[in-house]
Structures are given as C-alpha cells and as structure tokens.
Scaffold this motif. Structure first.
Motif, PDB file in Angstrom:
ATOM      1  N   GLN A   1     -68.208  47.628 -52.687  1.00 57.49           N
ATOM      2  CA  GLN A   1     -67.689  49.001 -52.708  1.00 57.49           C
ATOM      3  C   GLN A   1     -66.287  49.071 -52.109  1.00 57.49           C
ATOM      4  OE1 GLN A   1     -71.157  52.099 -51.929  1.00 57.49           O
ATOM      5  NE2 GLN A   1     -71.327  50.390 -50.526  1.00 57.49           N
TER       6      GLN A   1
ATOM      7  N   PHE B   1     -61.798  50.908 -52.537  1.00 50.51           N
ATOM      8  CA  PHE B   1     -61.347  51.933 -51.589  1.00 50.51           C
ATOM      9  C   PHE B   1     -59.916  52.332 -51.913  1.00 50.51           C
ATOM     10  CE2 PHE B   1     -64.134  50.970 -47.568  1.00 50.51           C
ATOM     11  CZ  PHE B   1     -65.245  51.367 -48.289  1.00 50.51           C
TER      12      PHE B   1
ATOM     13  N   ARG C   1     -58.410  54.468 -47.022  1.00 46.46           N
ATOM     14  CA  ARG C   1     -59.619  53.801 -46.525  1.00 46.46           C
ATOM     15  C   ARG C   1     -59.383  52.305 -46.341  1.00 46.46           C
ATOM     16  NH1 ARG C   1     -64.710  55.771 -49.817  1.00 46.46           N
ATOM     17  NH2 ARG C   1     -63.279  56.013 -51.549  1.00 46.46           N
TER      18      ARG C   1
ATOM     19  N   GLU D   1     -57.790  51.914 -43.069  1.00 41.94           N
ATOM     20  CA  GLU D   1     -58.754  52.168 -42.003  1.00 41.94           C
ATOM     21  C   GLU D   1     -59.564  50.913 -41.662  1.00 41.94           C
ATOM     22  OE1 GLU D   1     -62.331  54.970 -42.482  1.00 41.94           O
ATOM     23  OE2 GLU D   1     -60.578  56.288 -42.358  1.00 41.94           O
TER      24      GLU D   1
ATOM     25  N   LEU E   1     -60.429  45.506 -39.081  1.00 43.04           N
ATOM     26  CA  LEU E   1     -61.732  44.838 -38.991  1.00 43.04           C
ATOM     27  C   LEU E   1     -61.868  43.726 -40.013  1.00 43.04           C
ATOM     28  CD1 LEU E   1     -64.254  47.647 -38.159  1.00 43.04           C
ATOM     29  CD2 LEU E   1     -64.134  45.402 -37.098  1.00 43.04           C
TER      30      LEU E   1
ATOM     31  N   LEU F   1     -62.690  40.064 -38.656  1.00 39.11           N
ATOM     32  CA  LEU F   1     -63.932  39.409 -39.048  1.00 39.11           C
ATOM     33  C   LEU F   1     -63.693  38.327 -40.096  1.00 39.11           C
ATOM     34  CD1 LEU F   1     -66.051  42.675 -39.289  1.00 39.11           C
ATOM     35  CD2 LEU F   1     -65.952  41.098 -37.374  1.00 39.11           C
TER      36      LEU F   1
ATOM     37  N   GLN G   1     -62.712  38.461 -43.094  1.00 38.91           N
ATOM     38  CA  GLN G   1     -63.234  38.703 -44.434  1.00 38.91           C
ATOM     39  C   GLN G   1     -62.134  38.450 -45.463  1.00 38.91           C
ATOM     40  OE1 GLN G   1     -65.450  42.182 -45.399  1.00 38.91           O
ATOM     41  NE2 GLN G   1     -67.010  41.815 -43.851  1.00 38.91           N
TER      42      GLN G   1
ATOM     43  N   LYS H   1     -70.091  42.732 -42.091  1.00 35.61           N
ATOM     44  CA  LYS H   1     -69.985  44.175 -42.216  1.00 35.61           C
ATOM     45  C   LYS H   1     -69.807  44.581 -43.657  1.00 35.61           C
ATOM     46  CE  LYS H   1     -67.997  45.939 -38.010  1.00 35.61           C
ATOM     47  NZ  LYS H   1     -69.148  46.691 -37.553  1.00 35.61           N
ATOM     48  N   ARG H   2     -70.395  45.717 -44.009  1.00 34.37           N
ATOM     49  CA  ARG H   2     -70.293  46.157 -45.394  1.00 34.37           C
ATOM     50  C   ARG H   2     -69.703  47.564 -45.522  1.00 34.37           C
ATOM     51  NH1 ARG H   2     -76.079  45.473 -46.473  1.00 34.37           N
ATOM     52  NH2 ARG H   2     -76.057  45.650 -44.217  1.00 34.37           N
ATOM     53  N   PHE H   3     -69.233  48.119 -44.422  1.00 33.42           N
ATOM     54  CA  PHE H   3     -68.426  49.355 -44.444  1.00 33.42           C
ATOM     55  C   PHE H   3     -69.080  50.528 -45.171  1.00 33.42           C
ATOM     56  CE2 PHE H   3     -65.615  45.618 -44.291  1.00 33.42           C
ATOM     57  CZ  PHE H   3     -65.076  45.823 -43.031  1.00 33.42           C
ATOM     58  N   PHE H   4     -70.358  50.735 -44.907  1.00 36.61           N
ATOM     59  CA  PHE H   4     -71.064  51.797 -45.610  1.00 36.61           C
ATOM     60  C   PHE H   4     -70.560  53.196 -45.278  1.00 36.61           C
ATOM     61  CE2 PHE H   4     -74.158  48.595 -46.726  1.00 36.61           C
ATOM     62  CZ  PHE H   4     -74.576  49.030 -47.972  1.00 36.61           C
TER      63      PHE H   4
ATOM     64  N   THR I   1     -67.712  54.145 -44.457  1.00 38.02           N
ATOM     65  CA  THR I   1     -66.423  54.417 -45.105  1.00 38.02           C
ATOM     66  C   THR I   1     -66.634  54.601 -46.603  1.00 38.02           C
ATOM     67  OG1 THR I   1     -65.439  52.952 -43.490  1.00 38.02           O
ATOM     68  CG2 THR I   1     -64.039  53.643 -45.288  1.00 38.02           C
TER      69      THR I   1
ATOM     70  N   LEU J   1     -68.403  50.938 -39.717  1.00 29.66           N
ATOM     71  CA  LEU J   1     -67.066  50.597 -39.343  1.00 29.66           C
ATOM     72  C   LEU J   1     -66.599  51.166 -38.035  1.00 29.66           C
ATOM     73  CD1 LEU J   1     -64.112  49.828 -39.932  1.00 29.66           C
ATOM     74  CD2 LEU J   1     -63.964  51.928 -41.190  1.00 29.66           C
TER      75      LEU J   1
END
Ligand code: SF4
Lengths: 154, 427
Positions: A94, A98, A102, A105, A109, A113, A115, B42-45, B47, B422
C-alpha cells in the motif's frame, strides 16, 4: 516424504495460519507423506536444508529479506508464492502508492528500518513456480494444491 | 559469587506470532540490559488508511494480523459506528459476540496446544510428538476446527472475516449451519477440561505484583464494558487516551505503552484477575477448582487463564446459538465529521482504535493501540528478573534460555500486530 518449508516475510502470517487450519483435518494424513522442515510458528528449526517445496508468504521489504529469499530459492526445487502478499505485494505494498505527503511522513522510518524504496512481490527477485492467491488463501484451494504437489513429489 | 559475564541471545523466537529476537546481558548475576527486538517489518497501516472511505477501514485493518483479524475488524467497526452514531441491532451484537468467542477459542487453542504444549513435554515441536502425546495434538486440532467452523458460519471465513459490516452483517447464518457448529462445540467440550487440568498442574512460577487492565462487564463478553484496573480505577471507553502513554523503544520496530506512566499487563490473566465472577455459569461450575488460582500474580498462569477462557467461549457460544436469528439488513450509515473510539478485548488483551473522519466519511487520522505494545515493557522487566533468579540458582545457560522462551510464550505476544503502524499519534 515430500520435504516442505514455510517462510514468512512482510505480511500478517494469515496464510501460514490457514495452512495450520488445513492441518485440523489433514495432520494425520500428511504425517506419513509430508516432512514440514521449517515452520517458525510450530518449530524452531532455522536451518534451510534442501526442500522440495518452499511456501513463501508475504511481500519483500528489506535487503535482508531479499538475501533470505534467494537462499530459499537456491535450496528448493519449487517455490510457491502463498497468498497475495507474496504473489502480488498486497497489502504491504500500500505504501508504494502513497502521495508525496504520506511518503515524506514515513521516509525517516523507511530509512531507519532499512526498508527498500518499494515493497515487491517475490517474483521481482526469484523465479516463482506456482502461486496460490487470496488474502488469505482459501483452505480448499490449499488442499487441492497440496494433493497435486504430493503426486509430483512422491 | 557470579563473577562472570552472561549473554543470552535468542534469534527468531519460535512458536509465537511474528518475528522477534531477544538479547539479555548480565554481569555478576545482575541483568544490565534485556531487549526484545521485534524485527517484524512495519507495514504503515495507520498511514495507509488516511484518505480512505470509512467502509474500507475494517477490511484494511484486518490485514494487520492474521490470527486476531476478527478483533481488528470488530474494533475498527465499533470506532466507525461511534463516530457516526450508528446503533446496530441486538442480533448484530449477538453475532459479533459469537465471532469473538469463536476466534478466541481458535486463537487460544493454537497458542496452548501448538506453542506452549511442546514446552510441557520437553519437545521442540508438536511435529516431534510420539504416539502417546499425539492425542493432545488431535485435541488441539479438533478444538481449532470447532472454533474455525463457528467463525466461518458467522463471519464467512476464519481469517479476515468478510460477513461483518458497519451496522450489521451481509449474511445471517442458516439454522442448519448453526446447529452443526453447536454439535461440534459440544463434542469438544471434554477436551477443554483436560487441557485446563494439564495447565493447572504446570508448576512454572514467576510472581510479581503489577497492575492489570481489561474491559469488564457482567457476562464476560469481549466487546462492551468499562476499562478496569487492578487498582480499582474505572474508565469509560472513550477516555482511554487520557491514561495511556506510548514509549519509543529505539531497538525495536514496535512501540511500548505505559498506563499512567507505569507498566501494566493485559490479556487473559488480566481478565481473569479482574472479572472471573462474570464467566458463564457452566464454566464457573466446571472450572471451580481451577478458578481458585485467580487472582494470580504468576505470569505462567496466563496459560491457565486462556484454557479457562476457552471453556467460557464455548459455553457462552452454546447459549447464544439458541438465539432466534432473522433476516435483517445492516443499519443505514449517515456519515458526519467526528471521532470514534473502539475498544475490544482481543485474545491477547485490550485493543483500542481511535479514528477521525471528515464530513464525507473519509479518514483524517487513525491511531491504534494493540495488546502486545502494552505488555512489552512488562515482558522485558520480567525476563530480566527471571534471568537473575535463575543465575542465582546457577542454572545452565541452555536451561535459562529454555525458561525464558517459555516465559515469552506465556505472555503470548503478537509481533505482526506490534509493528503495524507508524506514528505516535496519541490523543
Ligand atoms: S496475503 Fe493476506 S492473509 Fe496472507 S499473510 Fe499476507 S496479509 Fe495475511
């Protein structure tokens, strides 16, 4: 015995849980036919030996996941994408769509992390031999697929 | 005495939900650091949900966690309904309760039989059980199957149920299907009594005084009530934000939560300690001997509490299954700007949703607080002092590692849930 393993990346683990739901009915039948070598929710074995089938659940979000996925691929005759996460990236992907606000934002992170820029299905990094779609996969479809795999590997 | 360094590292703790590592360092018998490093990605749900239409909230949030998806769906639904002032029917409430009982039964069975049982038999996995022990495994699968069937009849499927909607259900179950579910439940009831007795006889002990928090009511349902603490405080659902604070754990992908700046515990043990009198009457009758263990300050008693809850889930479901279900359309939703709070008792403890909508029913902000986040600070402290106790008894590193894993499992953490989101977006 058909040697299989379950590996979970970025997802909710619901698809592995669906496999364990399938075991409600099939545990004693599979006991003599299937050797489940890796399944972290049920046993601690971390070593990946040579497998007939690796069931991979979840999308790929970090470089270390890419590395592990490649190791799994090398050691398995067949790699099956289990559920939509592995097959097409949903729902972890998802964040790929964004908008700029977003994205900003979450940027700190994502970086902290380690990613990757995008969340991807496993086929972006390795060859995938079969996929079972759904979020979660359906128990019935899983049962039918297992029957097919058992014919192939015994 | 113990003039030595002690380091314990457990990579990828197995037989829990999700991915985590544990690092403990001690010197001269004193633990200097104890970190549970949640490595789940983390999957940022929260957001992802911003900008979504209200009806998409429960389906999306369900994907936070496979195991406790029903709790996420129903908690998100309650928050949406409270924001818009939607009042679902009594029948909807009965169906939702049944779905929660069914999921709780499945979930606790998975935890007790497949995560914890191997510890009691000194095996790594149920997959290594011998002929005699396999009877237990069969019981576990039968219980899970009974819960699974009920969840499927009510919710459409056991994971990410799709029949529950805002304001009601898209499908009302048929009589025959309900009868069938009932039959299966009745058939597995004796197995629950067996596993209760097994965990009652487990002598693992680690006691400490702490605060417990749970949603309580007079029939031990998991959906409605007031938030109660062991200190006697009562809080209305919508005011929970005044009492909880999030704490950043720099080494983890999850956050921790404190209650009025102190660690506390949620989950089966908390519910049993705070509200056991409200269990179903048949459960009270048949589990009387075991219930005398509560209130308990022993973390390992969380397993016994879960086993007793399975009996309650089953007994309460049997009563609700006699309800006269009728065809009924979901209550109509009229969107408006506002904020809604949802609070439910998920299998692992109190789950909170807080969602803000604009006037067209689009999510402006969402924050959620999940059970594992609330227990994590406590878990680390308990592991640290448990390790100190064992070092004082000069136990071997292997034994200590084994006991620590047992303790982590007794907490029944869920890492998929702990890392969904988040921001510290606290109200
Ligand atoms: S595909 Fe869906 S059900 Fe399966 S693990 Fe991913 S999020 Fe969970």
């Amino acid at each position: 015995m058909m040697k299989i393993g379950f590996f979970s990346f970025t997802c909710c683990e619901g698809c592995t849980v669906m496999f364990i739901e399938l075991l409600n009915k099939k545990f004693f039948e599979y006991a003599s036919k299937v050797d489940i070598q890796n399944i972290r929710v049920l046993r601690s074995n971390e070593t990946i030996g040579s497998l007939d089938i690796a069931f991979v659940e979840g999308a790929i979000s970090t470089q270390s996941e890419v590395k592990k996925l490649k190791e799994i691929r090398e050691k398995s005759q067949m790699v099956v994408a289990l559920g939509s996460g592995a097959a097409n990236g949903y729902p972890s992907n998802q964040r790929n769509s964004f908008d700029e606000t977003r994205k900003k934002e979450i940027a700190p992170l994502v970086k902290k992390l380690h990613q990757l820029d995008e969340i991807s299905p496993i086929s972006k990094f390795v060859k995938v031999d079969d996929q079972i779609n759904g979020c979660p996969v359906s128990e019935d479809e899983l049962a039918v697929k297992m029957e097919g795999y058992l014919k192939k590997f015994s | 005495m113990h003039d030595e360094e002690f380091e314990l590292e457990i990579k990828n703790v197995s037989k829990i939900e999700g991915h985590t590592h544990l690092d403990v360092k001690a010197r001269n018998g004193k633990v200097s650091s104890c970190k549970l490093k949640i490595s789940e990605n983390k999957r940022f749900f929260t957001t992802a949900i911003k900008g979504a239409k209200y009806s998409m909230v429960p389906v999306t949030m369900s994907r936070i966690c496979g195991t406790c998806s029903s709790a996420h769906v129903l908690c998100a639904t309650e928050a949406v309904e409270n924001a818009f002032g939607v009042k679902p029917s009594e029948q909807t409430f009965v169906l939702r309760n049944l779905l929660m009982y069914a999921s709780q039964l499945r979930d606790h069975a998975m935890h007790l039989y497949f995560f914890c049982l191997p510890d009691l038999f000194n095996k790594d996995s149920v997959l290594d059980f011998n002929e005699q022990e396999l009877g237990w495994v069969k019981d576990g699968f039968d219980l899970k199957a009974a819960g699974n069937l009920l969840a499927t009849v009510i919710g459409g499927r056991p994971i990410h149920p799709h029949f529950p909607l805002i304001g009601g259900f898209s499908k009302i179950p048929e009589k025959a299907a309900l009868e069938n579910a009932k039959k299966q439940l009745i058939a597995v009831r004796p197995k629950i009594l067996k596993i209760i007795n097994l965990f009652y006889n487990d002598k693992s002990t680690f006691k400490r005084k702490t605060n417990y928090v749970a949603l309580v009511n007079n029939d031990f349902n998991y959906l409605k009530g007031v938030i109660k603490t062991a200190k006697g405080t009562l809080i209305n659902e919508e005011n929970y934000g005044d009492h909880l604070q999030k704490v950043v754990l720099p080494y983890s992908t999850a956050l921790g939560v404190e209650f009025e700046s102190k660690e506390y515990m949620v989950g089966s043990l908390a519910r049993m300690n705070l509200n056991k009198e409200s269990l179903n009457k048949n459960t009270l009758r048949d589990a009387k001997k075991y219930l005398s263990e509560f209130p308990s300050d022993c973390i390992f008693r969380n397993n016994l509490a879960q086993a007793i809850e399975m009996l309650h889930d089953l007994d309460a479901s049997l009563e609700l299954l006699d309800y006269d279900f009728k065809k009924e359309a979901p209550v109509e939703v009229k969107v408006r700007a506002g904020t809604g709070v949802g609070v439910v008792e998920a299998p692992r403890g109190t789950l909170y949703y807080h969602i803000e909508f604009d006037s067209s029913g689009i999510v402006k902000n969402a924050s959620i607080c999940i059970p594992t986040q609330q227990n994590i600070i406590h878990l680390e402290k308990d592991v640290a002092s448990y390790v100190e106790q064992m070092l004082a008894k000069k136990m071997s590193k292997t034994r200590i590692g084994h006991e620590v894993e047992k303790m982590i499992r007794a907490y029944d953490p869920c890492m998929s849930c702990a890392t969904h989101f988040l921001r510290i977006n606290w109200i």
